[in-house]
Design an enzyme around this catalytic site. Structure first.
Site, PDB file in Angstrom:
ATOM      1  CD  GLN A 101      40.862  34.718  30.624  1.00 47.31           C
ATOM      2  OE1 GLN A 101      40.168  35.603  31.132  1.00 47.31           O
ATOM      3  NE2 GLN A 101      40.737  33.434  30.941  1.00 47.31           N
ATOM      4  CE1 TYR A 137      32.662  38.327  30.338  1.00 46.76           C
ATOM      5  CE2 TYR A 137      33.750  36.326  31.093  1.00 46.76           C
ATOM      6  CZ  TYR A 137      33.216  37.579  31.360  1.00 46.76           C
ATOM      7  OH  TYR A 137      33.238  38.070  32.638  1.00 46.76           O
TER       8      TYR A 137
END
Length: 644
Positions: A105, A179
């Site tokens: 990721q 995020y």
């Protein structure tokens, strides 16, 4: 092939990839990389064991995409420059050697920069509340210019290319959990008025640009997925309807699968849900996305047991399941499920004590309350004892059963002494429905004792009973502390453990004395059963030392229950139908027909002291060392049994 979980163990495809089963290791920060973001030997050992556990794919934890503001946490894995590639290649190869597909990721932390160092980059100058509380004005984000946004877009594409060059077979873009990408997507954090703010089309623009840049650089056939929060659970955030529209757009841009989660770090109980929140908490969002896209959907979030995972796949709510904390509790979760041995899976209890509580704000590597070996791979592995010995374990609670289990696996001859039923205080702890995750753990431990053939002596062990043993592990637990106040011996007074185990039944108006973990949970349990409850705590706040996610979840439940909370309040005496307390206003009474004491526990270590006085080799574990949590029970027991 599993007979119990047939859907879970059928192959599945994502783009050009075929996975051997429907289980993935979800990406989770471990805090085990080197300071410069390079791969450490410790990280390789950890992921090698995760991959050996039988999951079809391992998605390596989020890696930061640039060296400016993308890095979020201590010892955060990097993919921001080519010097990261050699270590990443080493990591990918180790995962592949264990039979799992290596994936990674990539992310930019945005305003959720745990390090608290500038630059903190975001679409708007709106700080993350937790960071503001810790760092003040230092936490206010730098507002990204359009040119800086474009640099970040290209950084994602470059990072994806590095992942491909390193040998990872899939890259996942982190577009969830508060995020950077969700900072743009959520109206809570995006107050821009340019082409990156305002309308849904503008707020999703950075997603589209990143996917396009990634796809351009890795090519049309390399699998690319994205993780999305179904909703951020913010009052003024983005709803599932917005995420559905985003998913439709990104599918057209070439996304091969959607990994669906929920929440952000401000609404952490929806992202890393504690046991007071329902299991499979965000599966509803995966199901909603699956109805509108034509590529696979990965469901994730509190899928703790294989029966939950099987139902998700069988019912079509998701095509794959992403497991995070459950693979920390037991890396062999997939193998045991595949072999139809679910009773041997050490279950995650979602306490967050070993993982979340240790990492981001305490700057430690992860571990697990019920599995002390996570992040210590190769260091705390069990090895046969150099000389098998005859060992007695006194106490059949979690510490005693774990100590007995580990000693037996190492080849010792073990006898377990327990006066009552096995399980100890796990029985009381799991009585409230919001603590039901503990029940499978209790069942797991008892099952292991039975399967290993460890004899159980149902008696209160004395020093004389233990004379013939080479060593004794004392897991004798703790007992409630009672305050020395007038009226403590009245018939309506009882301790919290008596209430939880059913030995005593409170009636009428209830006062619980002590607002720690046991007191808060007992009061809340009774209040949710319809009893009017007053919680009395002498400190300025309740739930001191309780995991942050539990505090949030319990606070929400307390607000809905028939429950009053009195902090800064000390018990003075107990009368008939009332208690007398003192606070900053003076002394006054509170109606109470039943008084439940939960001010703490005291270690029961007298047997240990007697054995030591006789020169016997003896050890203390669990609450007998110091009354603590399940984390303390497992970790003290494992380490003692590991070294005998």
């Amino acid at each position: 092939m599993s007979k119990l979980f047939p859907h879970l163990f059928t192959p599945g495809k994502i783009g050009s990839l075929t996975l051997k089963n429907r289980i993935m290791k979800a990406p989770q920060s471990s805090g085990m990389s080197n300071m410069d973001g390079t791969v450490s030997e410790r990280l390789v050992r950890y992921y090698r064991q995760q991959a050996a556990g039988g999951a079809g794919m391992i998605i390596v934890e989020y890696a930061y995409v640039d060296d400016i503001g993308a890095k979020s946490a201590h010892c955060h894995l990097g993919i921001s420059n080519n010097e990261h590639i050699p270590g990443l290649a080493w990591l990918a190869e180790n995962i592949r050697e264990q039979g799992a597909v290596p994936a990674i990721q990539i992310e930019h932390c945005g305003r959720q920069k745990f390090l608290g160092t500038q630059p903190i980059c975001a679409p708007s100058a709106i700080p993350w509340p937790k960071l503001w509380d810790q760092y003040g004005v230092q936490a206010v984000p730098h507002v990204l210019t359009i040119e800086e946004i474009q640099d970040i877009v290209h950084a994602f594409g470059d990072a994806a290319l590095r992942a491909k060059q390193a040998g990872f077979e899939l890259v996942e873009i982190h577009g969830a959990h508060g995020y950077l990408l969700t900072n743009f997507f959520s109206p809570t954090t995006n107050h821009r008025t340019d082409l990156y703010g305002g309308s849904l089309e503008n707020r999703m623009r950075i997603y589209v640009e990143i996917v396009r840049d990634v796809r351009k650089k890795v090519g049309p056939d390399f699998p690319v997925t994205i993780r999305l929060s179904g909703t951020d659970y913010e009052p003024d955030g983005f709803p599932i309807e917005d995420t559905i529209e985003l998913a439709k757009v990104l599918e057209k841009e070439g996304i091969d699968a959607f990994h669906i989660s929920g929440g952000d770090h401000h609404t952490m109980i929806h992202q890393v849900s504690p046991m007071a929140i329902d299991v499979c908490h965000n599966v509803w969002a995966a199901e909603a996305i699956k109805k509108v896209v034509h590529v696979p959907v990965i469901a994730s979030g509190s899928i703790t047991l294989p029966e939950y995972a099987e139902e998700i796949i069988a019912s079509g709510k998701g095509d794959f399941v992403g497991l995070g904390r459950p693979l920390w509790a037991d890396p062999e979760w997939p193998l045991k499920a595949m072999e139809d041995r679910p009773e041997d899976i050490r279950p995650c209890i979602r306490c967050n004590e070993g993982c979340l509580e240790r990492t981001f704000f305490n700057f430690k590597a992860i571990t697990c309350a019920v599995n002390p070996t996570i992040s210590r791979e190769g260091e705390l592995d069990l090895k046969p004892a150099a000389k098998p010995r005859k060992i007695a374990v006194v106490g059949g609670g979690p510490a005693g059963m774990e100590a007995a289990r580990v000693c037996k696996l190492r080849g010792h001859e073990v006898t377990l002494f327990e006066e009552k039923e096995l399980g100890g205080l796990l029985h009381e702890a799991s009585v409230p429905e919001f603590k039901s995750d503990i029940r499978p753990l209790c069942k797991y431990l008892i099952t292991q004792i039975e399967k290993l053939g460890i004899p159980v002596e149902h008696k209160k062990a004395t020093a004389a009973d233990l004379a013939g043993y080479d060593a004794v592990i004392c897991a004798t637990g703790s007992r409630p502390i009672l305050p020395g106040v007038p009226g403590i011996d009245k018939p309506g007074v009882m301790d919290a453990l008596e209430v939880l185990n059913g030995a005593r039944k409170p009636e009428g108006r209830i006062a619980v004395i002590g607002g720690g973990l046991v007191g808060t949970e007992t009061a809340l349990h009774l209040a949710e059963q319809g009893m009017h409850t007053t919680l009395v705590e002498m400190l300025p706040k309740i739930m001191n030392g309780v995991a942050a996610t539990d505090q949030l979840a319990y606070s929400e439940r307390i607000a809905k229950a028939d429950m009053e909370v009195c902090t800064g309040t000390r018990l003075v005496s107990i009368g008939d139908g009332e208690i007398t307390v003192s606070d900053h206003t003076g002394t006054h009474t509170i109606p109470a027909d039943s008084v439940i004491i939960a001010i703490g526990l005291k270690a029961q270590d007298s047997l240990y002291g007697e054995l030591c006085a006789q020169g016997k080799e003896a050890y203390l574990v669990g609450d007998a060392v110091h009354p603590g949590k399940i984390f303390d029970a497992f970790h003290t027991a494992y380490r003692v049994a590991w070294k005998i």
